[in-house]
Design a protein around this motif. Structure first.
Motif, PDB file in Angstrom:
ATOM      1  N   VAL A   1       0.843  -1.193   0.000  1.00  0.00           N
ATOM      2  CA  VAL A   1       0.000   0.000   0.000  1.00  0.00           C
ATOM      3  C   VAL A   1       0.881   1.247   0.000  1.00  0.00           C
ATOM      4  O   VAL A   1       1.789   1.382   0.830  1.00  0.00           O
ATOM      5  CB  VAL A   1      -0.930   0.018   1.227  1.00  0.00           C
ATOM      6  N   GLY A   2       0.619   2.141  -0.930  1.00  0.00           N
ATOM      7  CA  GLY A   2       1.316   3.415  -0.970  1.00  0.00           C
ATOM      8  C   GLY A   2       0.420   4.509  -0.429  1.00  0.00           C
ATOM      9  O   GLY A   2      -0.737   4.625  -0.833  1.00  0.00           O
ATOM     10  N   MET A   3       0.931   5.290   0.517  1.00  0.00           N
ATOM     11  CA  MET A   3       0.167   6.410   1.083  1.00  0.00           C
ATOM     12  C   MET A   3       0.728   7.709   0.533  1.00  0.00           C
ATOM     13  O   MET A   3       1.918   7.994   0.685  1.00  0.00           O
ATOM     14  CB  MET A   3       0.223   6.383   2.609  1.00  0.00           C
ATOM     15  N   ILE A   4      -0.146   8.490  -0.095  1.00  0.00           N
ATOM     16  CA  ILE A   4       0.264   9.746  -0.701  1.00  0.00           C
ATOM     17  C   ILE A   4      -0.635  10.872  -0.201  1.00  0.00           C
ATOM     18  O   ILE A   4      -1.680  10.637   0.408  1.00  0.00           O
ATOM     19  CB  ILE A   4       0.223   9.681  -2.240  1.00  0.00           C
ATOM     20  N   GLY A   5      -0.211  12.097  -0.467  1.00  0.00           N
ATOM     21  CA  GLY A   5      -0.981  13.264  -0.049  1.00  0.00           C
ATOM     22  C   GLY A   5      -0.053  14.441   0.156  1.00  0.00           C
ATOM     23  O   GLY A   5       1.165  14.274   0.248  1.00  0.00           O
ATOM     24  N   PRO A   6      -0.600  15.638   0.232  1.00  0.00           N
ATOM     25  CA  PRO A   6       0.241  16.822   0.414  1.00  0.00           C
ATOM     26  C   PRO A   6       0.937  16.828   1.773  1.00  0.00           C
ATOM     27  O   PRO A   6       0.529  16.113   2.691  1.00  0.00           O
ATOM     28  CB  PRO A   6      -0.768  17.980   0.301  1.00  0.00           C
TER      29      PRO A   6
ATOM     30  N   GLU B   1       8.941   7.823   3.342  1.00  0.00           N
ATOM     31  CA  GLU B   1       9.713   8.598   2.363  1.00  0.00           C
ATOM     32  C   GLU B   1      11.127   8.021   2.202  1.00  0.00           C
ATOM     33  O   GLU B   1      12.121   8.737   2.369  1.00  0.00           O
ATOM     34  CB  GLU B   1       9.810  10.067   2.802  1.00  0.00           C
ATOM     35  N   PRO B   2      11.243   6.722   1.885  1.00  0.00           N
ATOM     36  CA  PRO B   2      12.567   6.087   1.863  1.00  0.00           C
ATOM     37  C   PRO B   2      13.513   6.640   0.809  1.00  0.00           C
ATOM     38  O   PRO B   2      14.723   6.428   0.901  1.00  0.00           O
ATOM     39  CB  PRO B   2      12.235   4.612   1.581  1.00  0.00           C
ATOM     40  N   THR B   3      12.988   7.345  -0.201  1.00  0.00           N
ATOM     41  CA  THR B   3      13.852   7.923  -1.236  1.00  0.00           C
ATOM     42  C   THR B   3      13.949   9.439  -1.115  1.00  0.00           C
ATOM     43  O   THR B   3      14.553  10.092  -1.964  1.00  0.00           O
ATOM     44  CB  THR B   3      13.310   7.568  -2.643  1.00  0.00           C
ATOM     45  N   GLY B   4      13.394  10.010  -0.056  1.00  0.00           N
ATOM     46  CA  GLY B   4      13.289  11.458   0.061  1.00  0.00           C
ATOM     47  C   GLY B   4      14.609  12.197   0.142  1.00  0.00           C
ATOM     48  O   GLY B   4      14.699  13.351  -0.291  1.00  0.00           O
ATOM     49  N   ASN B   5      15.642  11.569   0.700  1.00  0.00           N
ATOM     50  CA  ASN B   5      16.929  12.240   0.867  1.00  0.00           C
ATOM     51  C   ASN B   5      17.950  11.837  -0.189  1.00  0.00           C
ATOM     52  O   ASN B   5      19.139  12.114  -0.044  1.00  0.00           O
ATOM     53  CB  ASN B   5      17.521  11.927   2.251  1.00  0.00           C
TER      54      ASN B   5
ATOM     55  N   LEU C   1       4.054   2.088   2.527  1.00  0.00           N
ATOM     56  CA  LEU C   1       5.059   3.140   2.383  1.00  0.00           C
ATOM     57  C   LEU C   1       4.408   4.489   2.122  1.00  0.00           C
ATOM     58  O   LEU C   1       3.381   4.587   1.467  1.00  0.00           O
ATOM     59  CB  LEU C   1       6.063   2.785   1.287  1.00  0.00           C
ATOM     60  N   VAL C   2       5.028   5.498   2.703  1.00  0.00           N
ATOM     61  CA  VAL C   2       4.653   6.896   2.481  1.00  0.00           C
ATOM     62  C   VAL C   2       5.607   7.459   1.446  1.00  0.00           C
ATOM     63  O   VAL C   2       6.827   7.283   1.552  1.00  0.00           O
ATOM     64  CB  VAL C   2       4.760   7.704   3.791  1.00  0.00           C
ATOM     65  N   THR C   3       5.074   8.123   0.438  1.00  0.00           N
ATOM     66  CA  THR C   3       5.946   8.663  -0.597  1.00  0.00           C
ATOM     67  C   THR C   3       5.326   9.867  -1.276  1.00  0.00           C
ATOM     68  O   THR C   3       4.099  10.007  -1.341  1.00  0.00           O
ATOM     69  CB  THR C   3       6.277   7.582  -1.650  1.00  0.00           C
ATOM     70  N   HIS C   4       6.197  10.745  -1.759  1.00  0.00           N
ATOM     71  CA  HIS C   4       5.773  11.832  -2.635  1.00  0.00           C
ATOM     72  C   HIS C   4       6.066  11.485  -4.089  1.00  0.00           C
ATOM     73  O   HIS C   4       5.739  12.260  -4.988  1.00  0.00           O
ATOM     74  CB  HIS C   4       6.511  13.128  -2.282  1.00  0.00           C
TER      75      HIS C   4
ATOM     76  N   GLU D   1       2.830   4.156  -7.701  1.00  0.00           N
ATOM     77  CA  GLU D   1       2.159   3.403  -8.762  1.00  0.00           C
ATOM     78  C   GLU D   1       2.589   1.941  -8.815  1.00  0.00           C
ATOM     79  O   GLU D   1       1.907   1.113  -9.430  1.00  0.00           O
ATOM     80  CB  GLU D   1       2.410   4.087 -10.116  1.00  0.00           C
ATOM     81  N   ARG D   2       3.708   1.622  -8.173  1.00  0.00           N
ATOM     82  CA  ARG D   2       4.163   0.233  -8.130  1.00  0.00           C
ATOM     83  C   ARG D   2       3.452  -0.569  -7.035  1.00  0.00           C
ATOM     84  O   ARG D   2       3.620  -1.776  -6.951  1.00  0.00           O
ATOM     85  CB  ARG D   2       5.674   0.182  -7.921  1.00  0.00           C
TER      86      ARG D   2
END
Length: 223
Positions: free
Chosen positions: A38-43, A169-173, A199-202, A208-209
């Motif tokens: 599950v991907g969690m998205i949002g502002p 946000e594992p790829t955020g940095n 996972l939480v992601t922007h 989409e995966r």
């Protein structure tokens, strides 16, 4: 019927701010089934990371019920939460949270040692190899690039072979190349261990995966 690994019922989180109480989460109900991604998205400010922390027992809900692997986390104290997480949940943060005085191998072995695993260091070496860092096992975090540090953090989170893997946000940095490599690793490790992943992601390409996308807005699940 699918087995729910994670079940949230009317979950609320209110924190005290300078101007008084602030509602972060406003009655969220959702389920995540075993093996689901599950991907969690949002502002920014929508409550994504706070919700993930509640799922991991790293933040305590002020209302509702958070059930993980059949255990209601709201009934456990801090020691109980730590004991429950051990070996059952792995958490990956945007900031790597590695222990600077420990080598990569020692960082990965630590949760295994805490769980009483007899072959902690051989298994830790195996996990480092799985993320392409077998040759860097004796290096300290300061001697590793950002991408390498996130690989170590991933290996540490998955070494206990948790049933539930949470990633904030594992790829955020990371730059785009390292971010893409970490994305591939997260899904490869999920497949390798058969973990349920939230996972939480922007990053739209990462969301989409996932099998399913949950959108948050203003502390609630958006329709």
């Amino acid at each position: 019927m699918p087995e729910a690994v994670l079940s949230l019922s009317d979950v609320r989180l209110t924190l005290q701010g300078n101007a008084g109480p602030v509602e972060i989460l406003k009655g969220i109900s959702m389920k995540v089934n075993r093996g689901e991604t599950v991907g969690m998205i949002g502002p920014s400010g929508s409550g994504k990371s706070s919700l993930l922390m509640l799922m991991g027992g790293l933040e305590r809900a002020t209302g509702g019920r958070v059930e993980v692997l059949g255990q209601d986390l709201t009934t456990l104290d801090e020691d109980g939460l730590a004991a429950f997480r051990r070996g059952r949940m792995g958490v990956v943060f945007q900031s790597f949270h590695l222990i600077p005085t420990m080598t990569a191998l020692e960082n990965v072995a630590l949760p295994l040692e805490l769980a009483g695993v007899a072959d902690a260091f051989p298994r830790a070496q195996e996990e480092l190899a799985a993320v392409g860092l077998a040759h860097r096992h004796d290096h300290y975090p300061a001697q590793l690039s950002g991408g390498e540090q996130q690989r170590v953090a991933l290996a540490r989170a998955t070494a206990p072979r948790p049933a539930l893997l949470l990633a904030d946000e594992p790829t955020g940095n990371l730059d785009s190349a390292n971010g893409a490599a970490i994305m591939d690793l997260i899904f490869a490790l999920r497949d390798r261990h058969g973990a349920t992943l939230v996972l939480v992601t922007h990053a739209p390409e990462l969301a989409e995966r996932c099998d399913r996308i949950v959108r948050l807005a203003d502390g609630m699940v958006a329709a």
